[in-house]
Write a protein that holds these residues in place. Structure first.
Motif, PDB file in Angstrom:
ATOM      1  N   GLY A  18      -4.772   8.062  -4.043  1.00 26.55           N
ATOM      2  CA  GLY A  18      -4.736   9.397  -3.465  1.00 26.55           C
ATOM      3  C   GLY A  18      -3.570  10.254  -3.900  1.00 26.55           C
ATOM      4  O   GLY A  18      -3.255  11.252  -3.253  1.00 26.55           O
ATOM      5  N   GLY A  60       1.669   5.067  -0.184  1.00 24.83           N
ATOM      6  CA  GLY A  60       0.918   6.244   0.233  1.00 24.83           C
ATOM      7  C   GLY A  60      -0.191   5.821   1.178  1.00 24.83           C
ATOM      8  O   GLY A  60      -1.352   6.207   1.013  1.00 24.83           O
ATOM      9  N   CYS A  61       0.175   5.025   2.172  1.00 26.20           N
ATOM     10  CA  CYS A  61      -0.824   4.364   3.027  1.00 26.20           C
ATOM     11  C   CYS A  61      -1.562   5.320   3.949  1.00 26.20           C
ATOM     12  O   CYS A  61      -2.599   4.973   4.518  1.00 26.20           O
ATOM     13  CB  CYS A  61      -0.147   3.280   3.862  1.00 26.20           C
ATOM     14  SG  CYS A  61       1.000   3.936   5.109  1.00 26.20           S
ATOM     15  N   ASP A  62      -1.021   6.534   4.129  1.00 22.60           N
ATOM     16  CA  ASP A  62      -1.631   7.519   5.014  1.00 22.60           C
ATOM     17  C   ASP A  62      -1.749   6.947   6.431  1.00 22.60           C
ATOM     18  O   ASP A  62      -0.744   6.635   7.048  1.00 22.60           O
ATOM     19  CB  ASP A  62      -2.975   7.972   4.456  1.00 22.60           C
ATOM     20  CG  ASP A  62      -3.445   9.293   5.051  1.00 22.60           C
ATOM     21  OD1 ASP A  62      -2.588  10.105   5.422  1.00 22.60           O
ATOM     22  OD2 ASP A  62      -4.660   9.495   5.165  1.00 22.60           O
ATOM     23  N   HIS A  63      -2.959   6.726   6.928  1.00 22.66           N
ATOM     24  CA  HIS A  63      -3.139   6.255   8.308  1.00 22.66           C
ATOM     25  C   HIS A  63      -3.328   4.740   8.401  1.00 22.66           C
ATOM     26  O   HIS A  63      -3.730   4.228   9.442  1.00 22.66           O
ATOM     27  CB  HIS A  63      -4.314   6.978   8.954  1.00 22.66           C
ATOM     28  CG  HIS A  63      -4.085   8.448   9.093  1.00 22.66           C
ATOM     29  ND1 HIS A  63      -5.099   9.336   9.382  1.00 22.66           N
ATOM     30  CD2 HIS A  63      -2.950   9.195   8.978  1.00 22.66           C
ATOM     31  CE1 HIS A  63      -4.609  10.563   9.444  1.00 22.66           C
ATOM     32  NE2 HIS A  63      -3.314  10.504   9.192  1.00 22.66           N
ATOM     33  N   CYS A  75       8.867   3.649   6.144  1.00 26.53           N
ATOM     34  CA  CYS A  75       8.970   5.056   5.758  1.00 26.53           C
ATOM     35  C   CYS A  75       9.956   5.155   4.596  1.00 26.53           C
ATOM     36  O   CYS A  75      11.176   5.108   4.789  1.00 26.53           O
ATOM     37  CB  CYS A  75       9.444   5.902   6.942  1.00 26.53           C
ATOM     38  SG  CYS A  75       9.486   7.670   6.558  1.00 26.53           S
ATOM     39  N   ASP A  93       0.856  -1.185   0.000  1.00 27.64           N
ATOM     40  CA  ASP A  93       0.000   0.000   0.000  1.00 27.64           C
ATOM     41  C   ASP A  93       0.893   1.236   0.000  1.00 27.64           C
ATOM     42  O   ASP A  93       1.407   1.656   1.036  1.00 27.64           O
ATOM     43  CB  ASP A  93      -0.907  -0.028   1.233  1.00 27.64           C
ATOM     44  CG  ASP A  93      -1.846   1.171   1.303  1.00 27.64           C
ATOM     45  OD1 ASP A  93      -1.979   1.880   0.288  1.00 27.64           O
ATOM     46  OD2 ASP A  93      -2.440   1.379   2.377  1.00 27.64           O
ATOM     47  N   ALA A 121      -0.493   6.073  11.562  1.00 32.62           N
ATOM     48  CA  ALA A 121      -0.682   4.693  11.084  1.00 32.62           C
ATOM     49  C   ALA A 121      -0.283   3.691  12.165  1.00 32.62           C
ATOM     50  O   ALA A 121      -1.010   2.720  12.426  1.00 32.62           O
ATOM     51  CB  ALA A 121       0.145   4.464   9.820  1.00 32.62           C
ATOM     52  N   SER A 134       4.691  11.950   9.650  1.00 36.89           N
ATOM     53  CA  SER A 134       3.470  12.309  10.380  1.00 36.89           C
ATOM     54  C   SER A 134       2.341  11.325  10.091  1.00 36.89           C
ATOM     55  O   SER A 134       1.589  10.936  11.002  1.00 36.89           O
ATOM     56  CB  SER A 134       3.021  13.726  10.012  1.00 36.89           C
ATOM     57  OG  SER A 134       2.825  13.838   8.604  1.00 36.89           O
ATOM     58  N   ALA A 135       2.227  10.910   8.826  1.00 40.68           N
ATOM     59  CA  ALA A 135       1.188   9.937   8.458  1.00 40.68           C
ATOM     60  C   ALA A 135       1.473   8.592   9.103  1.00 40.68           C
ATOM     61  O   ALA A 135       0.564   7.929   9.631  1.00 40.68           O
ATOM     62  CB  ALA A 135       1.114   9.791   6.940  1.00 40.68           C
ATOM     63  N   ASP A 193       4.762   4.846   3.337  1.00 45.06           N
ATOM     64  CA  ASP A 193       4.545   6.273   3.120  1.00 45.06           C
ATOM     65  C   ASP A 193       5.859   6.991   3.385  1.00 45.06           C
ATOM     66  O   ASP A 193       6.701   6.500   4.153  1.00 45.06           O
ATOM     67  CB  ASP A 193       3.453   6.800   4.066  1.00 45.06           C
ATOM     68  CG  ASP A 193       2.729   8.007   3.494  1.00 45.06           C
ATOM     69  OD1 ASP A 193       1.510   7.931   3.270  1.00 45.06           O
ATOM     70  OD2 ASP A 193       3.396   9.042   3.265  1.00 45.06           O
ATOM     71  N   LYS A 215       5.846  10.118   4.514  1.00 49.11           N
ATOM     72  CA  LYS A 215       5.558  11.144   5.517  1.00 49.11           C
ATOM     73  C   LYS A 215       5.576  10.530   6.914  1.00 49.11           C
ATOM     74  O   LYS A 215       4.767   9.668   7.232  1.00 49.11           O
ATOM     75  CB  LYS A 215       4.188  11.781   5.242  1.00 49.11           C
ATOM     76  CG  LYS A 215       4.097  12.508   3.912  1.00 49.11           C
ATOM     77  CD  LYS A 215       2.695  13.039   3.706  1.00 49.11           C
ATOM     78  CE  LYS A 215       2.550  13.708   2.353  1.00 49.11           C
ATOM     79  NZ  LYS A 215       1.144  14.144   2.112  1.00 49.11           N
TER      80      LYS A 215
END
Length: 224
Positions: free
Chosen positions: A91, A24-27, A72, A22, A55, A50-51, A46, A48
């Protein structure tokens, strides 16, 4: 757990029991759902921090720290791709997605699932050149935003100009949802025509041809 309609549609396209990357998995909500209910082994990736911080909290909430690998990094980086695995890229813009997939043409993906925010024509054409064919296309209206989600598998395909623009499989679909999406595209183009200043004859002709194709395909009646 609760997922929005876009994420639910994405989960429905993932086969059971396969490894999922996945990007760009975000959370990591998609990964949690797939691990809990689809028996998938997931890599939540991801770039990021922060994301990924959120997660990891979500993953811990469901006690899945040993089942979901959080990474990361930018895209696949040097990740070794498992046989018959599935990639989910959602996304992000088309050019970002194509950059992530660059150099991965020989990766043993069973399926690549893409939800991009723009440049669908470029995406379809580029994936075709990479040796992939479109195996499904879905449209979804969620919170007044139209989403297009496509799946790709290895194989040869050839699409016409308008199929690249508007979808070779959507073209064949006869559903209310597809017709509503095509109506939205028609209205968008009609609005562009009204705003175009004098001249721009080539652009106007191109847009008018697109409108005619969309109306014929979706059987939208001409306005008198």
């Amino acid at each position: 757990m609760h997922l929005n309609r876009r994420l639910l549609l994405l989960t429905s396209l993932v086969p059971k029991d396969v490894v999922v990357y996945d990007i760009g998995c975000d959370h990591a909500l998609l990964d949690i759902f797939l691990t809990l209910y689809n028996n998938n082994t997931c890599y939540a990736i991801d770039q990021k921090e922060s994301a990924l911080k959120m997660a990891k909290k979500n993953i811990a909430l469901y006690h899945l720290e040993k089942k979901i690998t959080v990474l990361c990094q930018d895209g696949f980086f040097n990740q070794e791709i498992k046989e018959n695995s599935v990639a989910v890229l959602a996304g992000m813009g088309t050019r970002t997605i194509l950059d992530i997939l660059k150099g991965r043409e020989d990766a043993p993906f069973k399926k690549i699932i893409i939800q991009t925010n723009n440049d669908y024509e470029i995406l379809r054409e580029s994936m075709m050149k990479k040796g992939y064919k479109i195996t499904s296309e879905h449209v979804l209206l969620d919170k007044k935003i139209w989403y297009v989600i496509m799946t790709f598998e290895k194989g040869k395909a050839s699409y016409s100009t308008y199929e690249l623009k508007f979808g070779p499989l959507l073209k064949k679909e006869n559903s209310i949802k597809r017709n509503l999406y095509y109506t939205y595209l028609i209205e968008k183009r009609e609005a562009i025509l009204k705003k175009l200043p004098r001249g721009h004859l080539g652009k106007k002709l191109e847009i008018k041809k697109e409108i005619v194709w969309l109306k014929r395909t979706s059987k939208v009646k001409e306005r008198k």
